[in-house]
Design an enzyme around this catalytic site. Sequence first.
Site, mmCIF file in Angstrom:
data_model
loop_
_atom_site.group_PDB
_atom_site.id
_atom_site.type_symbol
_atom_site.label_atom_id
_atom_site.label_comp_id
_atom_site.label_asym_id
_atom_site.label_seq_id
_atom_site.Cartn_x
_atom_site.Cartn_y
_atom_site.Cartn_z
ATOM 1 C CB VAL A 203 -0.956 0.004 1.205
ATOM 2 C CG1 VAL A 203 -1.784 1.282 1.237
ATOM 3 C CG2 VAL A 203 -1.896 -1.213 1.154
ATOM 4 C CG ASP A 222 9.730 -0.550 5.101
ATOM 5 O OD1 ASP A 222 8.747 -0.904 4.434
ATOM 6 O OD2 ASP A 222 10.362 -1.318 5.850
ATOM 7 C CB VAL A 281 -5.396 4.003 5.095
ATOM 8 C CG1 VAL A 281 -6.177 5.255 4.788
ATOM 9 C CG2 VAL A 281 -4.074 3.990 4.345
ATOM 10 N NE ARG A 283 -5.774 -3.988 10.912
ATOM 11 C CZ ARG A 283 -6.231 -3.960 9.668
ATOM 12 N NH1 ARG A 283 -6.244 -2.823 8.983
ATOM 13 N NH2 ARG A 283 -6.663 -5.082 9.078
ATOM 14 C CG ASP A 307 -10.183 3.909 6.443
ATOM 15 O OD1 ASP A 307 -9.750 2.795 6.104
ATOM 16 O OD2 ASP A 307 -11.392 4.216 6.371
ATOM 17 C CD GLU A 312 -11.394 -0.187 12.754
ATOM 18 O OE1 GLU A 312 -11.949 -1.085 12.097
ATOM 19 O OE2 GLU A 312 -10.405 0.407 12.347
ATOM 20 C CG HIS A 331 -11.455 -0.490 8.519
ATOM 21 N ND1 HIS A 331 -10.949 -1.199 9.586
ATOM 22 C CD2 HIS A 331 -10.717 -0.864 7.458
ATOM 23 C CE1 HIS A 331 -9.947 -1.976 9.170
ATOM 24 N NE2 HIS A 331 -9.796 -1.784 7.888
HETATM 25 N N1 LIG Z 1 -7.637 0.625 5.820
HETATM 26 C C1 LIG Z 1 -7.793 -0.465 5.121
HETATM 27 O O1 LIG Z 1 -8.899 -0.846 4.737
HETATM 28 C C2 LIG Z 1 -6.574 -1.286 4.752
HETATM 29 C C3 LIG Z 1 -6.508 -1.927 3.511
HETATM 30 C C4 LIG Z 1 -5.358 -2.674 3.218
HETATM 31 C C5 LIG Z 1 -4.322 -2.770 4.139
HETATM 32 N N2 LIG Z 1 -4.465 -2.159 5.337
HETATM 33 C C6 LIG Z 1 -3.392 -2.266 6.346
HETATM 34 O O2 LIG Z 1 -2.260 -1.532 5.874
HETATM 35 C C7 LIG Z 1 -1.060 -2.121 6.368
HETATM 36 C C8 LIG Z 1 -0.064 -2.332 5.262
HETATM 37 O O3 LIG Z 1 -0.629 -3.226 4.336
HETATM 38 P P1 LIG Z 1 0.313 -3.773 3.151
HETATM 39 O O4 LIG Z 1 -0.506 -4.710 2.341
HETATM 40 O O5 LIG Z 1 1.005 -2.626 2.493
HETATM 41 O O6 LIG Z 1 1.393 -4.624 3.984
HETATM 42 P P2 LIG Z 1 2.883 -4.952 3.530
HETATM 43 O O7 LIG Z 1 3.336 -6.060 4.385
HETATM 44 O O8 LIG Z 1 2.958 -5.073 2.052
HETATM 45 O O9 LIG Z 1 3.705 -3.627 3.920
HETATM 46 C C9 LIG Z 1 4.006 -3.315 5.254
HETATM 47 C C10 LIG Z 1 5.356 -2.616 5.238
HETATM 48 O O10 LIG Z 1 5.627 -2.113 6.542
HETATM 49 C C11 LIG Z 1 7.014 -2.244 6.776
HETATM 50 N N3 LIG Z 1 7.282 -2.150 8.211
HETATM 51 C C12 LIG Z 1 7.184 -3.133 9.139
HETATM 52 N N4 LIG Z 1 7.544 -2.656 10.347
HETATM 53 C C13 LIG Z 1 7.853 -1.332 10.163
HETATM 54 C C14 LIG Z 1 8.294 -0.294 11.015
HETATM 55 N N5 LIG Z 1 8.478 -0.507 12.320
HETATM 56 N N6 LIG Z 1 8.518 0.942 10.478
HETATM 57 C C15 LIG Z 1 8.334 1.153 9.165
HETATM 58 N N7 LIG Z 1 7.912 0.210 8.290
HETATM 59 C C16 LIG Z 1 7.683 -1.015 8.805
HETATM 60 C C17 LIG Z 1 7.363 -3.589 6.163
HETATM 61 O O11 LIG Z 1 8.746 -3.682 5.892
HETATM 62 C C18 LIG Z 1 6.517 -3.570 4.893
HETATM 63 O O12 LIG Z 1 7.273 -3.076 3.810
HETATM 64 C C19 LIG Z 1 -1.486 -3.428 7.042
HETATM 65 O O13 LIG Z 1 -1.598 -3.226 8.429
HETATM 66 C C20 LIG Z 1 -2.885 -3.681 6.520
HETATM 67 O O14 LIG Z 1 -3.680 -4.399 7.393
HETATM 68 C C21 LIG Z 1 -5.526 -1.433 5.676
HETATM 69 O O1 LIG Z 2 -6.509 -5.341 6.354
HETATM 70 C C1 LIG Z 2 -7.291 -5.108 5.424
HETATM 71 O O2 LIG Z 2 -7.401 -5.785 4.393
HETATM 72 C C2 LIG Z 2 -8.171 -3.921 5.508
HETATM 73 O O3 LIG Z 2 -8.117 -3.367 6.759
HETATM 74 C C3 LIG Z 2 -9.569 -4.152 4.981
HETATM 75 O O4 LIG Z 2 -10.421 -4.568 6.006
HETATM 76 P P1 LIG Z 2 -11.979 -4.858 5.600
HETATM 77 O O5 LIG Z 2 -11.977 -6.144 4.839
HETATM 78 O O6 LIG Z 2 -12.718 -4.947 6.893
HETATM 79 O O7 LIG Z 2 -12.421 -3.711 4.737
#
Ligand SMILES: NC(=O)c1ccc[n+]([C@@H]2O[C@H](COP(=O)([O-])OP(=O)(O)OC[C@H]3O[C@@H](n4cnc5c(N)ncnc54)[C@H](O)[C@@H]3O)[C@@H](O)[C@H]2O)c1
Ligand SMILES: O=C(O)[C@H](O)COP(=O)(O)O
Length: 595
Positions: A203, A222, A281, A283, A307, A312, A331
């Site tokens: 993301v 990162d 966006v 956690r 978000d 929640e 969210h």
């Molecule tokens: N709001 C939503 O609906 C939504 C949607 C998708 C993902 N997410 C959340 O977003 C987050 C990232 O998702 P993703 O798919 O990109 O995951 P990902 O694993 O691809 O990326 C996470 C990144 O964070 C880095 N990281 C780990 N510890 C760290 C630290 N202490 N400091 C800096 N960077 C660090 C990792 O090296 C990795 O590159 C997850 O928590 C996921 O649940 C939320």
């Molecule tokens: O971790 C995720 O994939 C996002 O937070 C999306 O959560 P949701 O499926 O409840 O929208």
Amino acid sequence: MAASSISSLLSTPNLKKNPSLSWKVSMPSAFTSFPQQTRKLEKMFVVMAMDAKPTVLVAEKLGAAGLDLLKEFANVDCSYNLTQEELCTKISLCDALIVRSGTKVSREVFESSGGRLKVVGRAGVGIDNVDLSAATEHGCLVVNAPTANTVAAAEHGIALLTSMARNVAQADASVKAGKWLRNKYVGVSLVGKTLAVMGFGKVGSEVARRAKGLGMHVIAHDPYAPADRARAVGVELVSFDEALATADFISLHMPLTPATSKVLNDETFAKMKKGVRIINVARGGVIDEEALVRALNAGIVAQAALDVFTVEPPSKDSPLIQHENVTATPHLGASTMEAQEGVAIEIAEAVVGALKGELAATAVNAPMVPAEVLSELAPYVVLAEKLGRLAVQLVAGGSGVKSVKVTYASARAPDDLDTRLLRAMIIKGVIEPISSVFVNLVNADFTAKQRGLRIAEERILLDGSPENPLEYIQVQIANVESKFASAMSDSGEIKVEGMVKDGIPHFTKVGSFEVDVSMEGSLILCRQVDQPGMIGTVGSILGDSNVNVSFMSVGRVAPRKHAVMAIGVDDQPSKETLKKIGDIPAIEEFVYLKL
Ligand SMILES: NC(=O)c1ccc[n+]([C@@H]2O[C@H](COP(=O)([O-])OP(=O)(O)OC[C@H]3O[C@@H](n4cnc5c(N)ncnc54)[C@H](O)[C@@H]3O)[C@@H](O)[C@H]2O)c1
Ligand SMILES: O=C(O)[C@H](O)COP(=O)(O)O
């Protein structure tokens, strides 16, 4: 172990239709329960004699395309907004459960299932709402959909960034209330401003690309991302403090882990440019929400667009939610038509595959391998994963975790020891503590490649009896800085080494220091002046804090010079306890590592 026996580990167990039964599924799954590494390996061949189609409970809204896929194979019960009690009642009649982030799949749910629940599908990335240990202990596979909502989340992050900068939400509410306050909602421009992306993963990197398109100067923090991957999209990887000090906007995209919990807090807000703007966006738990309110009231943080929240839905009366400079969405990061269709299809395919007994690439607590194969390698599998966890937690920065070298020392002939399983576990140990990705035997190499991680393997052929598969395993990470300088080898890599003693994985070397600590619980490493009384002093501090010590060993290169003390602890010491250890004059450096 013959190579051929390992190749079966990677194959897909065949589904045997048993003509005597209308339907029979054998799901070979043997889980090594990493949290209890000494736990006897259990072989769980689950045989479901099914007189009818399996039943899948869909507890949160799932895209129609996914539902259609499920209905071809199973009876589907869509029941949303269930209470925990209702869920626990229904689950005893279900073979699979599909959730998003809104359903807490607790240990009680697995216990209520009575062993019938075989797979939980998370239609998204984060599985912090699923009790993974309980799932594994109950022989239930957990699968997720790690990629289908990435773009949606990134687009939502940009939507929050741009709408916050121009006060869209607040202005919209005022117009709808019959006001016309053009001077009140003057915003800020984005072009030329600095955006810090915290967490340059799937993301975060997509947010960075889009922000560049908006003319922003994008930096990222990162510690584990390869620098060349960031440079490829015109993004500079910087230190945590540099990101905080220079950003006009900070966007959070790291997973919620013990290391990232409340990573934005009073102390870190104080390091930010006055008037910084925050987007989250990822956690909710990565922000200390009370500290954010204080920072907003003090003007340190000008605005926040959120978000996700620690609880929640958040309370309507929450000072954070009610703050005039906060934009909040429920969210919605993954809530686009396209993302929801994508995760629905991805998770439906994974759940159906799992019910058929297939190994899933998106399995989170994947069935490792049939027990008879693991019986010899079991402790080495745990050792490999924990050495990977140890090594990556020592990384403090540098050019990212790009190159890991693994050395296997064994008296076995090369073709009598297949290391693919160990390789997968080291990748698991390196990637999982720093990511929301879950590595298993099926996706290990793909996941490493996706993150730009190269694994080099070397064998050292030892003389002596080949009765043990391995004498030791060594893991080195090159071109990184270390949180614990003593972990650096003479050639400048983080180096950790371990072996198996009486079936228990032991940590036996860090840098050039020999130690000997059982790899259970967690670990404190201290480098100190080698002098009498150090063991007692540190032991007393831990004892006074009611932290139980499982192992303690001291390694030194020469007497009365420097020594490294390795202490296995059953419980996580408080920050205050760790500070007391660090404040001992003879302690030159120390680090706490979760295994
Ligand atoms: N709001 C939503 O609906 C939504 C949607 C998708 C993902 N997410 C959340 O977003 C987050 C990232 O998702 P993703 O798919 O990109 O995951 P990902 O694993 O691809 O990326 C996470 C990144 O964070 C880095 N990281 C780990 N510890 C760290 C630290 N202490 N400091 C800096 N960077 C660090 C990792 O090296 C990795 O590159 C997850 O928590 C996921 O649940 C939320
Ligand atoms: O971790 C995720 O994939 C996002 O937070 C999306 O959560 P949701 O499926 O409840 O929208």
